[in-house]
Design a protein around this motif. Structure first.
Motif, PDB file in Angstrom:
ATOM      1  N   ASN A 149      69.135  36.625  40.704  1.00 23.43           N
ATOM      2  CA  ASN A 149      69.920  37.526  39.856  1.00 23.43           C
ATOM      3  C   ASN A 149      70.526  36.541  38.940  1.00 23.43           C
ATOM      4  O   ASN A 149      71.138  36.964  37.509  1.00 23.43           O
ATOM      5  CB  ASN A 149      70.982  38.273  40.092  1.00 23.43           C
ATOM      6  CG  ASN A 149      71.947  37.606  41.015  1.00 23.43           C
ATOM      7  OD1 ASN A 149      72.236  36.597  40.675  1.00 23.43           O
ATOM      8  ND2 ASN A 149      72.801  38.861  40.996  1.00 23.43           N
ATOM      9  N   LYS A 153      69.918  34.450  35.302  1.00 27.86           N
ATOM     10  CA  LYS A 153      68.757  34.628  33.372  1.00 27.86           C
ATOM     11  C   LYS A 153      67.410  33.727  33.818  1.00 27.86           C
ATOM     12  O   LYS A 153      66.040  34.303  33.722  1.00 27.86           O
ATOM     13  CB  LYS A 153      69.704  34.770  32.856  1.00 27.86           C
ATOM     14  CG  LYS A 153      69.038  35.298  31.846  1.00 27.86           C
ATOM     15  CD  LYS A 153      69.592  34.544  30.678  1.00 27.86           C
ATOM     16  CE  LYS A 153      68.545  35.451  28.623  1.00 27.86           C
ATOM     17  NZ  LYS A 153      69.445  35.185  27.749  1.00 27.86           N
ATOM     18  N   HIS A 166      65.649  33.081  35.961  1.00 25.37           N
ATOM     19  CA  HIS A 166      64.926  33.417  38.015  1.00 25.37           C
ATOM     20  C   HIS A 166      64.222  34.461  36.974  1.00 25.37           C
ATOM     21  O   HIS A 166      63.327  34.969  38.023  1.00 25.37           O
ATOM     22  CB  HIS A 166      65.703  33.750  39.186  1.00 25.37           C
ATOM     23  CG  HIS A 166      64.921  33.728  40.504  1.00 25.37           C
ATOM     24  ND1 HIS A 166      65.100  34.570  40.830  1.00 25.37           N
ATOM     25  CD2 HIS A 166      64.055  32.672  40.911  1.00 25.37           C
ATOM     26  CE1 HIS A 166      64.579  35.146  41.979  1.00 25.37           C
ATOM     27  NE2 HIS A 166      63.912  33.760  42.111  1.00 25.37           N
ATOM     28  N   ILE A 167      65.423  35.491  36.366  1.00 23.99           N
ATOM     29  CA  ILE A 167      64.665  36.413  36.122  1.00 23.99           C
ATOM     30  C   ILE A 167      63.445  36.558  35.377  1.00 23.99           C
ATOM     31  O   ILE A 167      62.435  37.173  35.267  1.00 23.99           O
ATOM     32  CB  ILE A 167      65.757  37.386  35.676  1.00 23.99           C
ATOM     33  CG1 ILE A 167      66.856  37.945  36.721  1.00 23.99           C
ATOM     34  CG2 ILE A 167      64.529  38.492  34.345  1.00 23.99           C
ATOM     35  CD1 ILE A 167      66.074  38.641  36.810  1.00 23.99           C
ATOM     36  N   ASN A 173      60.777  35.563  37.009  1.00 28.30           N
ATOM     37  CA  ASN A 173      59.683  36.485  37.438  1.00 28.30           C
ATOM     38  C   ASN A 173      59.207  37.529  36.470  1.00 28.30           C
ATOM     39  O   ASN A 173      57.791  37.557  37.350  1.00 28.30           O
ATOM     40  CB  ASN A 173      61.280  37.667  38.165  1.00 28.30           C
ATOM     41  CG  ASN A 173      61.193  36.981  39.629  1.00 28.30           C
ATOM     42  OD1 ASN A 173      60.734  36.097  40.703  1.00 28.30           O
ATOM     43  ND2 ASN A 173      62.214  37.247  40.228  1.00 28.30           N
ATOM     44  N   ASP A 187      64.826  42.735  41.527  1.00 23.54           N
ATOM     45  CA  ASP A 187      65.813  41.312  41.036  1.00 23.54           C
ATOM     46  C   ASP A 187      65.838  41.549  39.731  1.00 23.54           C
ATOM     47  O   ASP A 187      67.191  41.000  38.583  1.00 23.54           O
ATOM     48  CB  ASP A 187      65.013  39.758  41.103  1.00 23.54           C
ATOM     49  CG  ASP A 187      65.026  39.384  42.561  1.00 23.54           C
ATOM     50  OD1 ASP A 187      65.500  40.145  43.864  1.00 23.54           O
ATOM     51  OD2 ASP A 187      64.673  37.660  42.900  1.00 23.54           O
ATOM     52  N   ILE A 188      65.122  41.576  38.718  1.00 22.31           N
ATOM     53  CA  ILE A 188      64.663  42.526  37.256  1.00 22.31           C
ATOM     54  C   ILE A 188      65.409  43.834  37.033  1.00 22.31           C
ATOM     55  O   ILE A 188      67.078  43.235  36.336  1.00 22.31           O
ATOM     56  CB  ILE A 188      64.024  42.299  37.064  1.00 22.31           C
ATOM     57  CG1 ILE A 188      62.516  41.367  36.992  1.00 22.31           C
ATOM     58  CG2 ILE A 188      63.776  43.408  35.999  1.00 22.31           C
ATOM     59  CD1 ILE A 188      61.224  41.632  36.523  1.00 22.31           C
ATOM     60  N   PHE A 227      69.409  42.693  38.249  1.00 20.94           N
ATOM     61  CA  PHE A 227      70.006  41.948  37.238  1.00 20.94           C
ATOM     62  C   PHE A 227      70.211  43.210  35.990  1.00 20.94           C
ATOM     63  O   PHE A 227      71.510  42.923  34.793  1.00 20.94           O
ATOM     64  CB  PHE A 227      69.116  41.146  36.210  1.00 20.94           C
ATOM     65  CG  PHE A 227      69.115  40.182  35.171  1.00 20.94           C
ATOM     66  CD1 PHE A 227      70.197  38.884  35.201  1.00 20.94           C
ATOM     67  CD2 PHE A 227      68.966  40.411  33.930  1.00 20.94           C
ATOM     68  CE1 PHE A 227      71.120  38.840  34.161  1.00 20.94           C
ATOM     69  CE2 PHE A 227      68.862  39.717  32.580  1.00 20.94           C
ATOM     70  CZ  PHE A 227      69.864  38.893  32.133  1.00 20.94           C
TER      71      PHE A 227
END
Length: 179
Positions: free
Chosen positions: A4, A6, A8-9, A12, A131-132, A135
């Motif tokens: 989670n 930023k 990585h988001i 994604n 995940d998004i 977040f």
């Protein structure tokens, strides 16, 4: 990397854009017998190779706990999505390196048809979506899951129409080729 985080988001979201590109373009390329641009193919291939390396280093959830030990993270990835990712990267590499002329039209069309397997990357979207959503929920944006759900429904209608249209065109063009 943490799932989670930023960065990585953002990764994604980029993955989702590339997957969406494939979902739209692969049926068009197959129906109209088009070759993808080499620059785009090299760029996406590079992205997915980097993605595999990042996945080896991205913490994962196991039984509700965040696993951050690199060996355990790598073992989790290798026992999960790794084989599909490897298959698709090797497939992209083979399609990129294929000779321009096979001499046999049927074999060339079969190789182009194999491109359709790249749509399997869409299976990654469910994990990225979680995940998004997580977040944005942590940041106080409770509307994001609703927005994603509505977008998914509209997108599903669009994609079904897109696949049917490309398939219908492909069938018509095959019939026209036969006479």
């Amino acid at each position: 990397f943490k799932p989670n985080d930023k960065s990585h988001i953002i990764w994604n979201i980029l993955s989702g854009i590339l997957i969406f590109h494939d979902i739209i373009m692969i049926p068009i390329q197959m129906a109209w017998d088009l070759d993808p641009a080499v620059a785009i193919t090299i760029s996406t291939l590079t992205f997915w190779i980097v993605d595999m390396l990042m996945s080896l280093n991205t913490a994962c959830q196991r039984q509700g706990l965040l696993v951050t030990v690199r060996r355990d993270v790598a073992a989790s990835y290798l026992s999960g999505r790794f084989w599909l990712d490897l298959f698709l990267v090797v497939l992209d590499l083979v399609l990129l390196l294929q000779p321009a002329e096979f001499g046999q039209v049927a074999l060339l069309r079969a190789m182009r048809g194999i491109r359709g397997f790249r749509i399997l990357r869409a299976m990654r979207l469910s994990r990225a979506q979680e995940d998004i959503e997580e977040f944005f929920m942590e940041k106080g944006f409770e509307q994001v899951p609703l927005l994603i759900a509505v977008s998914q429904m509209l997108g599903s209608v669009f994609l079904i129409t897109h696949f049917l249209s490309c398939g219908w065109y492909f069938l018509g063009s095959q019939e026209a080729d036969r006479g």
